[in-house]
Design a protein around this motif. Structure first.
Motif, PDB file in Angstrom:
ATOM      1  N   VAL A 282       0.870  -1.174   0.000  1.00 37.49           N
ATOM      2  CA  VAL A 282       0.000   0.000   0.000  1.00 37.49           C
ATOM      3  C   VAL A 282       0.905   1.222   0.000  1.00 37.49           C
ATOM      4  O   VAL A 282       1.660   1.445   0.952  1.00 37.49           O
ATOM      5  N   GLU A 283       0.855   2.001  -1.077  1.00 40.17           N
ATOM      6  CA  GLU A 283       1.735   3.153  -1.227  1.00 40.17           C
ATOM      7  C   GLU A 283       0.997   4.434  -0.839  1.00 40.17           C
ATOM      8  O   GLU A 283      -0.148   4.647  -1.248  1.00 40.17           O
ATOM      9  N   VAL A 284       1.665   5.264  -0.058  1.00 43.74           N
ATOM     10  CA  VAL A 284       1.114   6.549   0.375  1.00 43.74           C
ATOM     11  C   VAL A 284       2.051   7.648  -0.103  1.00 43.74           C
ATOM     12  O   VAL A 284       3.253   7.607   0.168  1.00 43.74           O
ATOM     13  N   GLN A 285       1.499   8.621  -0.811  1.00 46.05           N
ATOM     14  CA  GLN A 285       2.318   9.688  -1.372  1.00 46.05           C
ATOM     15  C   GLN A 285       1.739  11.041  -0.990  1.00 46.05           C
ATOM     16  O   GLN A 285       0.566  11.321  -1.236  1.00 46.05           O
ATOM     17  N   ALA A 286       2.557  11.873  -0.380  1.00 44.22           N
ATOM     18  CA  ALA A 286       2.114  13.209   0.004  1.00 44.22           C
ATOM     19  C   ALA A 286       1.915  14.076  -1.233  1.00 44.22           C
ATOM     20  O   ALA A 286       2.680  13.992  -2.194  1.00 44.22           O
ATOM     21  N   LYS A 287       0.872  14.898  -1.237  1.00 40.64           N
ATOM     22  CA  LYS A 287       0.638  15.801  -2.363  1.00 40.64           C
ATOM     23  C   LYS A 287       1.739  16.852  -2.459  1.00 40.64           C
ATOM     24  O   LYS A 287       2.179  17.209  -3.552  1.00 40.64           O
ATOM     25  N   GLU A 288       2.151  17.366  -1.308  1.00 39.02           N
ATOM     26  CA  GLU A 288       3.243  18.334  -1.292  1.00 39.02           C
ATOM     27  C   GLU A 288       4.560  17.572  -1.349  1.00 39.02           C
ATOM     28  O   GLU A 288       4.827  16.739  -0.486  1.00 39.02           O
ATOM     29  N   PRO A 289       5.393  17.813  -2.360  1.00 39.72           N
ATOM     30  CA  PRO A 289       6.648  17.067  -2.463  1.00 39.72           C
ATOM     31  C   PRO A 289       7.571  17.359  -1.289  1.00 39.72           C
ATOM     32  O   PRO A 289       7.712  18.507  -0.857  1.00 39.72           O
TER      33      PRO A 289
END
Length: 694
Positions: free
Chosen positions: A643-650
C-alpha cells in the motif's frame, strides 16, 4: 512498432535518400557502395544521434512523474500565457483548414526526422568529417541543454491550455493520438526541439561551411525552420516563446560543440578508436601503459587545477545534486508498514485502513497517515477476505459475514456498537452519524448507536449492484437499470436517475472493432462509481473495454475521461480531482512488458487535464485521493503487494535535504574559485599581451 510511426520512419528515410542528389556537394557522387562504407567510418557519430533519440523516451517518463509528484509546482505555463495571451490561437483560427492540418501533422514528424536525424548521414556519407564532428555534438548539446527545462520548467502544449485552442496534430486520427500521448508528456514545450535541432544544423552550416559545398542544404534547412515555426504554432503544440528558447539553445549548443569538437574527437574519432582496439589486442601491455600515463596526467591537472578543471568539478557537483533531487522527487510514495498482503484499502480524514491477509488470519491494519511505520491495535470481529469496511472522521465501520461493528478510532479498543448481519457485500458511511449496509441486494441504514434509519431503496423485486455515498448523498445502481445511477439522500426515499453515456468517438470504436472486439453500448453496465459534491465518476463496461465517465450531477454534463479504447478502473473522486487506474493497451495480456501494467492517473477538475501519477513497469490500482495524500496499491517486481502513500506536497528525504544543503555551500565555494581563477588567467593573458607588444 505502431503502424503510423513505421510509415513516418520509412517516409523520412526515403525522402532523405531522394534529397541526396539535390543537397550533395557539387563534385560528389551518390553510389550504393557509399551507404555501406560510411557506417564503418562514422558509427560513433550516428550512435550519438540514436542515443539522443532513445533517451527522450526515458526522460519523458521522468518528466511525467515529476509533474505529478510536484502537483504542478514546476508548471511555468501561466507565465508564458501571461506574456503571449492568445497570439497562437489567432494563428490557428486564421489559417485552419482540413488539408493544411493533415499536411502539417505528417510534416511535423517526418520533416523533423529528415532534418535532425538524416542530416548526420549526409555529412558521413559524403565524408565531411569536420562538419559531421560539429553537427553531431551540436545535436547532442541541444538535448543536454534542454533537459533541465523539460524536467524543471514545464510548459504545456498550447492546445491543452488556451481556451478554444486544439491540439490538431494530436487529435488528427485516433492512432496518431495514441502515438503522441505515449511518447509525449505534453509538458515539454520550452524549448522547442523542432526548432532547436534544425536551427543548430543551419547555424553549423552557416558558420563552418567555408567553401559553400552545403549551400543548397543550408537553404533547404532555413526554409524548413520557417515552415516548422508556423507548423508548431498552427497545430496547437508550441508557443512563440518556445521558438525563441529553441533558437537560443541552438546557438549555445553550436558554440559548445565548436569548443569541444577538437578535444572530444581527438579521443573518440572512429579511426583512432579502431587503432586503439588493434593496440589493445596485439600489445595489451603497451595499451595499459598508455592508460596509466593518461590517467596520471589528468590527476596531475586536478591536483593543480586551473579554471578549466574547477569548471568540470563544478559541473559534476551540480549534475549530482540535480540527479539526487530528481530521484527523490520521482520516488515520493512510501509503503505502509506492518502490511503483509493487502486485500483492500480504505482511507479518509488522516486514517489508512488496510484489510491484510496475514496468512493464518485476515485482519484490519490501521495507520495514522502521519506515522506509517507503526499501526494501531483496533477491536474488530474475525475478518476474512470478503469482509467490508469504511472509515470517515474518526469512525471505522466493519463487518464480516455475521457481525458488524462500529469503532471510534480515538478509543480503538472499544466497540460503540455490535450488531448481527447476514453476509453483507458492502457498507459505506453515509453521513456523520449514519452508515448503509448492503445485504442480498437490499440496503438498510443505521445510526452509529444501532438505530435503523430511513433512506432510498430499490422498488419491489429489484436489487442493488453498487452502493456509494458522500456527505449525506447516496448513489445506487439497480440490477434492472445497470447503466443508470440513482441519486438520493439519507432520511429521504426519493431518487433522481442519471443515465451514464459511454458513447465514444466513432474512430475509436472502429479501432476496437478492427481488433475483433464488440462495442455493446445497448447492454452497457456500470461496474464502479465514486462521487463527491456535484461530481460523479463511473466506469462502464461496453464489452470491448471499460470506459470512465465523469458527470456533473447538477448540469447533467458528462465527458469520457479515460482513453476511449483502454480499460479504466477504480474511480475515486474527492478534493477537486478524480483518480483512476488504467491500461495503455487494448489487449495488455498480449502487449510488450512496458504496457502490461495499470498506471494511476489524476484528472484535475479545474484545468480539465489528466496526468499520470505513475509511469513504470509496476502494476498499480485502487487509488484514493485524500486531503494531503494519494494512496494506491502496487505490485512490486517480486510479486509482493504494498500500500503506497504519497504526500501531495513534495518532500525531500533527510539525506537529500542534507546533500542539498552541503551542495549549495560547495557550489558557492567552487563558483567563487572558478570566477577568481578566470579573472587571474585573464589578467595574466593581458599582461603577457602587453609585454609582447612592448
Amino acid at each position: 512498432m505502431d503502424g503510423v510511426y513505421l510509415t513516418w520512419l520509412i517516409s523520412a528515410l526515403a525522402i532523405g535518400v531522394l534529397l541526396m542528389p539535390l543537397i550533395k556537394p557539387p563534385w560528389a557522387k551518390v553510389t550504393s557502395d557509399g551507404f555501406i562504407d560510411f557506417l564503418r567510418r562514422y558509427w560513433l557519430h550516428i550512435a550519438i544521434v540514436l542515443v539522443i533519440y532513445n533517451a527522450k523516451d526515458f526522460l519523458d517518463e521522468v518528466d511525467r512523474i515529476l509533474m505529478a509528484n510536484t502537483d504542478g509546482m514546476l508548471n511555468m505555463t501561466p507565465w508564458i500565457y501571461a506574456i503571449e495571451a492568445d497570439m497562437v490561437l489567432w494563428v490557428q483560427e486564421t489559417f485552419r483548414a482540413d488539408w493544411l492540418t493533415a499536411f502539417m501533422t505528417h510534416f511535423y514528424v517526418v520533416g523533423f526526422m529528415v532534418i535532425c536525424y538524416v542530416s548526420i548521414f549526409y555529412f558521413a556519407y559524403f565524408d565531411d568529417r569536420y562538419m559531421a564532428d560539429r553537427i553531431s555534438l551540436a545535436i547532442f548539446w541541444v538535448y543536454i541543454l534542454a533537459i533541465p527545462f523539460y524536467l524543471f520548467f514545464n510548459v504545456h502544449v498550447t492546445g491543452n491550455y488556451i481556451p478554444g485552442m486544439e491540439t490538431l496534430a494530436y487529435n488528427h486520427t485516433p492512432e496518431i493520438n495514441d502515438w503522441f500521448h505515449r511518447i509525449d508528456p505534453l509538458t515539454n514545450g520550452m524549448p522547442s526541439l523542432h526548432i532547436a535541432f534544425p536551427f543548430a544544423v543551419w547555424l553549423c552550416l552557416l558558420r563552418f561551411d567555408t567553401d559553400g559545398r552545403w549551400t543548397n542544404y543550408r537553404r533547404i534547412i532555413f526554409a524548413f525552420v520557417l515552415m516548422t515555426a508556423f507548423c508548431i504554432l498552427y497545430l496547437g503544440i508550441h508557443w512563440f516563446m518556445d521558438i525563441i528558447g529553441g533558437m537560443i539553445v541552438a546557438a549555445v549548443a553550436v558554440n559548445i560543440a565548436h569548443k569541444l569538437a577538437d578535444p572530444f574527437w581527438k579521443i573518440f574519432d572512429e579511426r583512432t578508436i579502431n587503432a586503439r582496439l588493434v593496440t589493445l589486442l596485439t600489445n595489451p601491455k603497451r595499451a595499459l601503459n598508455v592508460v596509466k600515463s593518461s590517467t596520471k596526467k589528468q590527476v596531475e591537472k586536478f591536483a593543480k587545477p586551473t579554471s578549466k578543471e574547477t569548471g568540470v568539478v563544478l559541473a559534476v557537483v551540480m549534475i549530482v545534486i540535480a540527479g539526487i533531487i530528481t530521484w527523490d522527487l520521482t520516488h515520493q510514495s512510501i509503503p505502509a508498514g506492518g502490511v503483509d498482503a493487502p486485500v483492500g484499502v480504505e482511507a479518509a480524514d488522516g486514517w489508512l485502513i488496510t484489510l491484510d491477509d496475514k496468512g493464518d488470519s485476515v485482519e484490519l491494519v490501521v495507520h495514522d497517515l502521519s506515522n506509517l511505520n507503526s499501526d494501531i491495535e483496533v477491536n474488530q470481529p474475525q475478518m476474512d477476505e470478503n469482509s467490508t469496511y469504511d472509515v470517515r472522521g474518526d469512525i471505522l465501520v466493519m463487518a464480516n459475514q455475521t457481525t458488524a461493528m462500529v469503532v471510534d478510532l480515538t478509543k480503538p479498543s472499544e466497540a460503540k456498537i455490535t450488531m448481527d448481519v447476514e453476509s453483507p457485500t458492502d457498507l459505506t458511511i453515509v453521513s456523520d452519524d449514519c452508515f448503509a449496509l448492503l445485504e442480498d441486494g437490499q440496503v438498510t441504514y443505521w445510526s452509529f448507536d444501532g438505530q435503523e434509519k430511513v433512506g432510498p431503496t430499490p422498488s419491489q423485486g429489484d436489487s442493488i449492484i453498487l452502493l456509494e455515498s458522500s456527505n449525506g448523498q447516496i448513489a445506487l445502481v439497480f440490477a434492472s437499470d445497470p447503466d443508470t445511477v440513482q441519486l438520493g439522500i439519507v432520511d429521504g426515499e426519493g431518487l433522481i436517475s442519471i443515465n451514464v453515456n459511454a458513447t465514444a468517438d466513432p474512430g475509436e470504436d472502429e479501432i476496437l472493432i478492427d481488433q475483433g472486439l464488440n462495442v455493446d453500448l445497448e447492454n452497457a453496465t456500470i461496474t464502479d462509481i465514486s462521487f463527491s459534491d456535484n461530481k460523479l465518476a463511473a466506469t462502464i463496461d461496453v464489452n470491448a473495454t471499460t470506459r470512465l465517465v465523469l458527470l456533473d450531477t447538477i448540469t447533467g454534463d458528462s465527458q469520457l475521461v479515460s482513453d476511449h479504447k483502454f480499460a479504466a478502473y477504480d474511480p475515486h473522486v474527492n478534493y477537486g480531482v478524480l483518480m483512476f487506474s488504467a491500461y495503455t493497451e487494448i489487449d495488455p495480456l498480449n502487449a510488450s512488458d512496458k504496457y502490461t501494467d495499470r498506471e494511476i492517473y489524476i484528472h484535475d477538475f479545474t484545468t480539465n487535464l489528466t496526468k499520470p501519477l505513475t509511469a513504470d513497469n509496476l502494476d498499480q490500482w485502487a487509488p484514493m485521493v485524500l486531503e494531503d495524500y494519494y494512496v494506491y496499491q502496487q505490485m512490486n517486481d517480486d510479486g509482493a503487494i504494498s500500500v503506497e502513500v504519497q504526500a501531495k506536497e513534495p518532500t525531500l528525504q533527510p539525506y537529500s535535504s542534507n546533500i542539498l544543503k552541503f551542495g549549495v555551500i560547495l557550489v558557492i565555494a567552487l563558483a567563487f574559485i572558478y570566477i577568481m581563477q578566470k579573472q587571474r588567467e585573464a589578467n595574466e593573458s593581458s599582461r603577457h599581451g602587453i609585454e609582447h607588444a612592448s
